[in-house]
Design a protein around this motif. Structure first.
Motif, PDB file in Angstrom:
ATOM      1  N   LEU A 195      54.644 -44.593 -30.229  1.00 62.50           N
ATOM      2  CA  LEU A 195      55.426 -43.599 -30.962  1.00 62.50           C
ATOM      3  C   LEU A 195      54.539 -42.514 -31.563  1.00 62.50           C
ATOM      4  CD1 LEU A 195      58.353 -43.012 -31.734  1.00 62.50           C
ATOM      5  CD2 LEU A 195      57.981 -44.333 -33.822  1.00 62.50           C
ATOM      6  N   ARG A 196      53.420 -42.905 -32.141  1.00 61.30           N
ATOM      7  CA  ARG A 196      52.506 -41.919 -32.741  1.00 61.30           C
ATOM      8  C   ARG A 196      51.902 -40.995 -31.679  1.00 61.30           C
ATOM      9  NH1 ARG A 196      50.755 -43.268 -38.127  1.00 61.30           N
ATOM     10  NH2 ARG A 196      51.140 -45.439 -38.677  1.00 61.30           N
ATOM     11  N   ALA A 197      51.724 -41.516 -30.469  1.00 63.47           N
ATOM     12  CA  ALA A 197      51.121 -40.711 -29.397  1.00 63.47           C
ATOM     13  C   ALA A 197      52.085 -39.654 -28.858  1.00 63.47           C
ATOM     14  CB  ALA A 197      50.656 -41.618 -28.257  1.00 63.47           C
ATOM     15  N   ALA A 198      53.369 -39.844 -29.068  1.00 69.02           N
ATOM     16  CA  ALA A 198      54.367 -38.882 -28.574  1.00 69.02           C
ATOM     17  C   ALA A 198      54.408 -37.656 -29.485  1.00 69.02           C
ATOM     18  CB  ALA A 198      55.745 -39.543 -28.526  1.00 69.02           C
ATOM     19  N   GLN A 199      54.698 -36.514 -28.900  1.00 68.87           N
ATOM     20  CA  GLN A 199      54.845 -35.278 -29.663  1.00 68.87           C
ATOM     21  C   GLN A 199      56.049 -35.403 -30.588  1.00 68.87           C
ATOM     22  OE1 GLN A 199      52.700 -32.741 -29.454  1.00 68.87           O
ATOM     23  NE2 GLN A 199      53.784 -31.523 -30.975  1.00 68.87           N
ATOM     24  N   GLY A 200      55.932 -34.923 -31.800  1.00 66.69           N
ATOM     25  CA  GLY A 200      57.078 -34.951 -32.699  1.00 66.69           C
ATOM     26  C   GLY A 200      56.681 -34.817 -34.152  1.00 66.69           C
ATOM     27  N   LYS A 201      57.690 -34.929 -34.989  1.00 65.07           N
ATOM     28  CA  LYS A 201      57.509 -34.848 -36.434  1.00 65.07           C
ATOM     29  C   LYS A 201      57.185 -36.243 -36.978  1.00 65.07           C
ATOM     30  CE  LYS A 201      60.902 -31.102 -36.958  1.00 65.07           C
ATOM     31  NZ  LYS A 201      62.163 -30.738 -37.655  1.00 65.07           N
ATOM     32  N   ASP A 202      57.164 -36.345 -38.292  1.00 63.60           N
ATOM     33  CA  ASP A 202      56.887 -37.632 -38.916  1.00 63.60           C
ATOM     34  C   ASP A 202      58.027 -38.615 -38.669  1.00 63.60           C
ATOM     35  OD1 ASP A 202      54.393 -36.840 -39.844  1.00 63.60           O
ATOM     36  OD2 ASP A 202      55.162 -36.172 -41.776  1.00 63.60           O
ATOM     37  N   ILE A 203      57.787 -39.867 -39.014  1.00 63.18           N
ATOM     38  CA  ILE A 203      58.676 -40.980 -38.705  1.00 63.18           C
ATOM     39  C   ILE A 203      59.080 -41.657 -40.016  1.00 63.18           C
ATOM     40  CG2 ILE A 203      58.799 -43.199 -37.513  1.00 63.18           C
ATOM     41  CD1 ILE A 203      56.267 -41.836 -35.878  1.00 63.18           C
ATOM     42  N   TRP A 204      60.368 -41.884 -40.186  1.00 62.95           N
ATOM     43  CA  TRP A 204      60.918 -42.469 -41.410  1.00 62.95           C
ATOM     44  C   TRP A 204      61.301 -43.917 -41.164  1.00 62.95           C
ATOM     45  CZ3 TRP A 204      66.324 -40.613 -43.500  1.00 62.95           C
ATOM     46  CH2 TRP A 204      66.637 -41.305 -44.662  1.00 62.95           C
ATOM     47  N   ILE A 205      60.746 -44.819 -41.975  1.00 62.77           N
ATOM     48  CA  ILE A 205      61.237 -46.197 -41.973  1.00 62.77           C
ATOM     49  C   ILE A 205      62.341 -46.256 -43.008  1.00 62.77           C
ATOM     50  CG2 ILE A 205      60.765 -48.608 -42.490  1.00 62.77           C
ATOM     51  CD1 ILE A 205      58.044 -48.351 -41.416  1.00 62.77           C
ATOM     52  N   MET A 206      63.558 -46.455 -42.541  1.00 62.92           N
ATOM     53  CA  MET A 206      64.732 -46.523 -43.399  1.00 62.92           C
ATOM     54  C   MET A 206      64.767 -47.845 -44.164  1.00 62.92           C
ATOM     55  SD  MET A 206      67.717 -45.375 -44.419  1.00 62.92           S
ATOM     56  CE  MET A 206      68.127 -44.017 -43.351  1.00 62.92           C
TER      57      MET A 206
END
Length: 189
Positions: free
Chosen positions: A105-116
């Motif tokens: 997931l971190r290697a993919a292009q994108g914004k930050d990631i939210w753990i709900m």
């Protein structure tokens, strides 16, 4: 150019450290909010992925998709040992180990990631060394019992306070960075 995506726990707790009552109820969070809703809109613009524990996802789904949380612009991953045969568009069930998933997931292009949430998923990511930051909104209420922010287990995770803010209604926002964990040796008595 790939961006270093952070995995962030953005959550509210009672003053006694619970994210929900034992049955998952969060009605104690229903209260008037100050203008800006504690910065939720700005945070939501900074992410494009939400990570859910299965129980948290099921509770949210029962309430109905709101605020774009299940919209096509947000990728939702739900961690479950028993994923359903089918899911909503934009929702993927995950059974792979946390470390491998987080690396991909971190290697993919994108914004930050939210753990709900919930507390079990947060604990699993924390124990795997895969949480970068915690943004905790402490609601000025004791609920007595419930689901803890992090599922209990013996651990020592150092944090660095990045900022704190007091809101007019008494809510405190604490923003921490998770520091690298040092290996400690157990001493026999």
């Amino acid at each position: 150019m790939k961006r270093n995506r952070k995995i962030i726990v953005y959550i509210a707790t009672s003053a006694d450290g619970h994210i929900a009552r034992p049955d998952g109820d969060t009605a104690w969070l229903d209260r008037p909010q100050p203008a800006g809703a504690y910065g939720m809109a700005a945070f939501f613009r900074s992410i494009d992925t939400i990570l859910w524990g299965r129980k948290t996802y099921d509770l949210a789904l029962a309430r109905g998709p709101e605020g774009g949380l299940f919209g096509q612009e947000i990728k939702n991953y739900v961690f479950s040992h028993r994923p359903p045969a089918a899911s909503m568009p934009g929702v993927e069930f995950v059974t792979e180990p946390i470390g491998a998933f987080a690396k991909r997931l971190r290697a993919a292009q994108g914004k930050d990631i939210w753990i709900m949430g919930g507390g079990g998923l947060i604990a699993s990511f924390l124990d795997a060394g895969e949480i970068d930051e915690f943004i905790i909104h402490i609601i000025p209420v004791f609920i007595g019992e419930g689901i803890p922010l992090i599922q209990p287990r013996q651990r020592l995770v150092p944090l660095a306070l990045l900022s704190s803010r007091r809101y007019s209604d008494g809510v405190m926002r604490l923003h921490y960075r998770v520091l690298p964990q040092r290996k400690t040796k157990l001493v026999k008595a």
